[in-house]
Scaffold this motif. Sequence first.
Motif, short mmCIF file in Angstrom:
data_model
loop_
_atom_site.label_atom_id
_atom_site.label_comp_id
_atom_site.label_asym_id
_atom_site.label_seq_id
_atom_site.Cartn_x
_atom_site.Cartn_y
_atom_site.Cartn_z
N GLN A 25 0.81 -1.21 0.00
CA GLN A 25 0.00 0.00 0.00
C GLN A 25 0.85 1.27 0.00
O GLN A 25 0.30 2.38 0.02
N LEU A 55 -6.91 4.24 0.77
CA LEU A 55 -6.46 3.08 0.00
C LEU A 55 -5.70 3.55 -1.24
O LEU A 55 -5.91 4.64 -1.76
N VAL A 72 -7.02 -3.50 -5.12
CA VAL A 72 -6.51 -2.90 -3.88
C VAL A 72 -5.73 -3.98 -3.14
O VAL A 72 -6.30 -4.81 -2.43
N GLY A 75 -5.12 -3.76 1.31
CA GLY A 75 -5.74 -2.55 1.81
C GLY A 75 -7.24 -2.77 1.94
O GLY A 75 -7.74 -3.86 1.59
N PRO A 76 -7.96 -1.74 2.38
CA PRO A 76 -7.55 -0.39 2.75
C PRO A 76 -6.72 -0.32 4.04
O PRO A 76 -6.42 -1.32 4.65
N TRP A 80 -10.82 1.53 8.24
CA TRP A 80 -11.70 1.20 7.12
C TRP A 80 -12.80 0.20 7.50
O TRP A 80 -13.81 0.10 6.79
N LEU A 89 -15.74 4.63 1.13
CA LEU A 89 -14.61 4.23 0.29
C LEU A 89 -15.10 3.45 -0.93
O LEU A 89 -14.62 3.67 -2.05
#
Length: 337
Positions: A25, A55, A72, A75-76, A80, A89
């Motif tokens: 990330q 993210l 992704v 993540g996030p 989150w 998000l």
Amino acid sequence: MEIREVEAGTWMAFLEGHPEAHVLQTAPWGDLKTGFGWRVRRLLLVEHGEPRAGLQVLIRPLPLRFFSILYVPKGPVGEWQHPEIFRSLIAALDRLAQETGAIWLRIEPDAVDGELQLDLKAFGFRPASPIQPRRTILIPLQDEEGAILQAMHPKTRYNIRLAERKGVQVREARREDLPLFYRLLQQTAARDRFAIHTFDYYRAAYERFVPHMARLWLAFYEEEPVAALMAFAWGERAWYFYGASGDLHREKMPTYALQWTAIRWAKARGCRWYDLWGIPDEDPEVLEAQFTSRRDGLWGVYRFKRGFGGRVVRWAGAFDRVYIPWLYRLIQRLGLL
């Protein structure tokens, strides 16, 4: 709550407050992927002027015109798993999906299996095949070096000391050593039958991460390069991503010397965990029952990795949010997912 798209510097300032975040990330990782067919966007959720979650999303344009996938990795980050934050998000990712023609969004949360606080199915996600290894071994680094060694299998401790007695020398690699590293990697890939990236990929990884967030080491025997290892670190964790060994002098155990060097480096920079990054996705009982007879897939490296101690961890896996179902199903039938 407000979603802001931010640049790399702002994103890294946010991550400074999150030492638990995964290296995948970080902004350098996103920038690395932009040189190899991906685009990157970074979204930050801010409430009352304070960032609470965010993210880094990778966008992969597909050969099909106007279409892409969103990903992704690990993540996030941040808070989150609060339902309202996650909903915000995802709404931002939905807008990005519409903008980029995404067929689906895949997320791989950096969470241990069974410890997700959210039911992602309730948010329109379905389980999917993970891109990153589902299971790994985490070595705790909180104790002194002697205790870390003592927690290893006796044969592993013996091999670490054997490498030293046989005269294996470990040196930190420089940029001009990258061709040596890649040549060893090619030998390993040919011997063990796995795919590797191009030389340019590893060079770009070195340039973006070393020395601040990674190290590359070479092991030599009588001035001949015989093995190599590249490890990455962020916050509380370090990761063993790339390892290579030549066909000569393997009995001198240079890979053990390299792994111990990387573990000591991770501990010295304050990491609490060293992630050996990828073992077969089987329960510990099956791993222990079959590791002496299996050599396929990640079984070939499990016997080596298990000797360094630590605990087996299984991650939560991957989840897809599908935007164009018919095209998603077609790609599934073609075996491209």
